[in-house]
Design an enzyme around this catalytic site. Sequence first.
Site, mmCIF file in Angstrom:
data_model
loop_
_atom_site.group_PDB
_atom_site.id
_atom_site.type_symbol
_atom_site.label_atom_id
_atom_site.label_comp_id
_atom_site.label_asym_id
_atom_site.label_seq_id
_atom_site.Cartn_x
_atom_site.Cartn_y
_atom_site.Cartn_z
ATOM 1 N N HIS A 28 -4.380 0.947 -8.027
ATOM 2 C CA HIS A 28 -4.973 1.622 -6.862
ATOM 3 C C HIS A 28 -5.639 2.944 -7.275
ATOM 4 O O HIS A 28 -5.700 3.883 -6.507
ATOM 5 C CB HIS A 28 -3.929 1.845 -5.752
ATOM 6 C CG HIS A 28 -3.511 0.554 -5.107
ATOM 7 N ND1 HIS A 28 -4.260 -0.062 -4.137
ATOM 8 C CD2 HIS A 28 -2.439 -0.247 -5.323
ATOM 9 C CE1 HIS A 28 -3.657 -1.190 -3.769
ATOM 10 N NE2 HIS A 28 -2.552 -1.331 -4.483
ATOM 11 N N THR A 29 -6.115 2.984 -8.488
ATOM 12 C CA THR A 29 -6.868 4.158 -8.949
ATOM 13 C C THR A 29 -8.365 3.871 -9.000
ATOM 14 O O THR A 29 -9.172 4.793 -8.960
ATOM 15 C CB THR A 29 -6.413 4.576 -10.368
ATOM 16 O OG1 THR A 29 -6.405 3.407 -11.193
ATOM 17 C CG2 THR A 29 -5.028 5.197 -10.345
ATOM 18 N N ASP A 30 -8.748 2.575 -9.082
ATOM 19 C CA ASP A 30 -10.176 2.299 -9.345
ATOM 20 C C ASP A 30 -11.084 2.707 -8.197
ATOM 21 O O ASP A 30 -12.176 3.211 -8.426
ATOM 22 C CB ASP A 30 -10.412 0.839 -9.786
ATOM 23 C CG ASP A 30 -10.069 -0.215 -8.756
ATOM 24 O OD1 ASP A 30 -9.446 0.110 -7.719
ATOM 25 O OD2 ASP A 30 -10.434 -1.397 -8.981
ATOM 26 N N GLY A 112 -3.543 -15.897 -5.848
ATOM 27 C CA GLY A 112 -2.539 -15.183 -5.055
ATOM 28 C C GLY A 112 -1.459 -14.506 -5.858
ATOM 29 O O GLY A 112 -0.485 -14.011 -5.300
ATOM 30 N N GLY A 114 -2.158 -11.971 -8.080
ATOM 31 C CA GLY A 114 -2.599 -10.645 -8.512
ATOM 32 C C GLY A 114 -3.187 -10.645 -9.904
ATOM 33 O O GLY A 114 -3.228 -9.608 -10.563
ATOM 34 N N GLU A 150 -18.089 -9.807 -4.097
ATOM 35 C CA GLU A 150 -16.766 -9.843 -3.452
ATOM 36 C C GLU A 150 -16.729 -8.961 -2.204
ATOM 37 O O GLU A 150 -16.209 -9.357 -1.163
ATOM 38 C CB GLU A 150 -15.689 -9.401 -4.451
ATOM 39 C CG GLU A 150 -14.317 -9.352 -3.830
ATOM 40 C CD GLU A 150 -13.223 -9.965 -4.675
ATOM 41 O OE1 GLU A 150 -13.502 -10.486 -5.761
ATOM 42 O OE2 GLU A 150 -12.074 -9.907 -4.220
ATOM 43 N N ASP A 162 -11.256 -5.286 -11.539
ATOM 44 C CA ASP A 162 -11.031 -6.698 -11.838
ATOM 45 C C ASP A 162 -12.253 -7.336 -12.483
ATOM 46 O O ASP A 162 -12.145 -8.105 -13.442
ATOM 47 C CB ASP A 162 -10.688 -7.467 -10.547
ATOM 48 C CG ASP A 162 -9.475 -6.888 -9.860
ATOM 49 O OD1 ASP A 162 -8.747 -6.111 -10.506
ATOM 50 O OD2 ASP A 162 -9.269 -7.200 -8.680
ATOM 51 N N TYR A 211 -4.614 -3.218 2.074
ATOM 52 C CA TYR A 211 -5.467 -2.676 1.010
ATOM 53 C C TYR A 211 -6.539 -1.724 1.569
ATOM 54 O O TYR A 211 -6.689 -0.593 1.101
ATOM 55 C CB TYR A 211 -6.118 -3.835 0.258
ATOM 56 C CG TYR A 211 -6.915 -3.420 -0.950
ATOM 57 C CD1 TYR A 211 -6.315 -3.266 -2.188
ATOM 58 C CD2 TYR A 211 -8.277 -3.168 -0.850
ATOM 59 C CE1 TYR A 211 -7.039 -2.887 -3.296
ATOM 60 C CE2 TYR A 211 -9.020 -2.793 -1.959
ATOM 61 C CZ TYR A 211 -8.403 -2.664 -3.175
ATOM 62 O OH TYR A 211 -9.121 -2.291 -4.273
HETATM 63 C C1 GLA Z 1 -7.122 -5.355 -6.395
HETATM 64 C C2 GLA Z 1 -8.546 -4.857 -6.375
HETATM 65 C C3 GLA Z 1 -8.790 -3.880 -7.520
HETATM 66 C C4 GLA Z 1 -7.727 -2.780 -7.548
HETATM 67 C C5 GLA Z 1 -6.319 -3.379 -7.457
HETATM 68 C C6 GLA Z 1 -5.252 -2.328 -7.318
HETATM 69 O O1 GLA Z 1 -6.895 -6.137 -7.532
HETATM 70 O O2 GLA Z 1 -9.454 -5.918 -6.456
HETATM 71 O O3 GLA Z 1 -10.080 -3.335 -7.404
HETATM 72 O O4 GLA Z 1 -7.952 -1.843 -6.547
HETATM 73 O O5 GLA Z 1 -6.208 -4.273 -6.358
HETATM 74 O O6 GLA Z 1 -5.159 -1.551 -8.470
#
Ligand code: GLA
Length: 362
Positions: A28-30, A112, A114, A150, A162, A211
């Site tokens: 959750h830094t991107d 699903g 991650g 996306e 990602d 999210y």
């Molecule tokens: C998902 C999002 C990414 C990132 C992660 C959390 O995978 O697609 O962009 O924010 O959650 O780090």
Amino acid sequence: MITFDKFFAGSTPVVASAPGRVNLLGEHTDYNDGFVLPIATPMRTTVAVAPSRDDAHYFYSEEMDDQVILPRRGRLASGYGRYIEGCIRVLEQLGHEIPPLRIFVRSSVPVGSGLSSSAALEVATLRALRTHLGLALDDVQIAQLARNAEVAYAGVQCGIMDQMASSLCDETHMLFLDTRSLDTRVLSLPAHAEVLVMDSGVARTLAGSKYNERRAECDAAAAALGASSLRDVTDVAALAQLEEPLRRRARHVITENARVVRAAEGVDAAQFGRLMNESHASLRDDYEVSIPELDTLCEMLRAAPGVYGARLTGAGFGGACVALCAPGSAAGAGALVLEQYNAAGHKGELLMPAATQHGGSL
Ligand code: GLA
């Protein structure tokens, strides 16, 4: 079931593939312009492309045994086809003429968990289209287009991690990515370490999760601090003026960025494991994206022989945990924890190290 040969009868398709990713640190830094440290999974998505025989696009997912027909100027309502549609449409928006296509998908990236099955599908699709149509796109541009696809077509306000990971990572190195500048450094894993990934059996759906709410909280925290993004806030003391939960959300982002920078400076496996444990605690307590199953799984992993540290990976609210282990111990630790975790009534699965050869090749 439609076979590859039947789907492409009469033509020779162009084939390309892309991996899923496991994020080792930097969650959750991107979307806060921060730092991340992912690695590619051995599981991949492979896409084959050939011209269509009429005026519509035809997509077929072997895993889902699902054929989708997209009229050339149409729009899909749901399903995996939206990721492919998104790739076609973002290229059209750049002025490329995309002829009607047949697109066949085979994937070993679990959905699903991650591990970014969606990014693997987008990047593999764009790679195949790049070759098929002779487009001059580099790997960073592919990642940017995949992310745009996306956001616009799957409705997730994701960051760029990602797609950059799927487009640039390999299976043996971590990619240190500055999500603001898109500068990257390829780093070795800490010496004497192996990666273990275990799925919790609790599927997470990003679009329906919190999210987008977390994203908005980060934007609100940055605005209240007079910063363009939380990347620019490095002093935790500055957060005192924020109200809860914004203070905790911002604290997670700031401390998580510091953990990634610390890990990228070069730490040993034991220190890296401690940073992973701290990351999980921060995601659980400050960012509130963990669930009891992920907490349990991480505790079990940490207690297993040879495990240096463990954390949830990906967005949270379900999906997988990643652990760093001493060489040769990941398979054993994985088997032990899987037994304990599933004995408690869960449906966990060991994803890495992989029991079978993953390739999804065509
Ligand atoms: C998902 C999002 C990414 C990132 C992660 C959390 O995978 O697609 O962009 O924010 O959650 O780090």
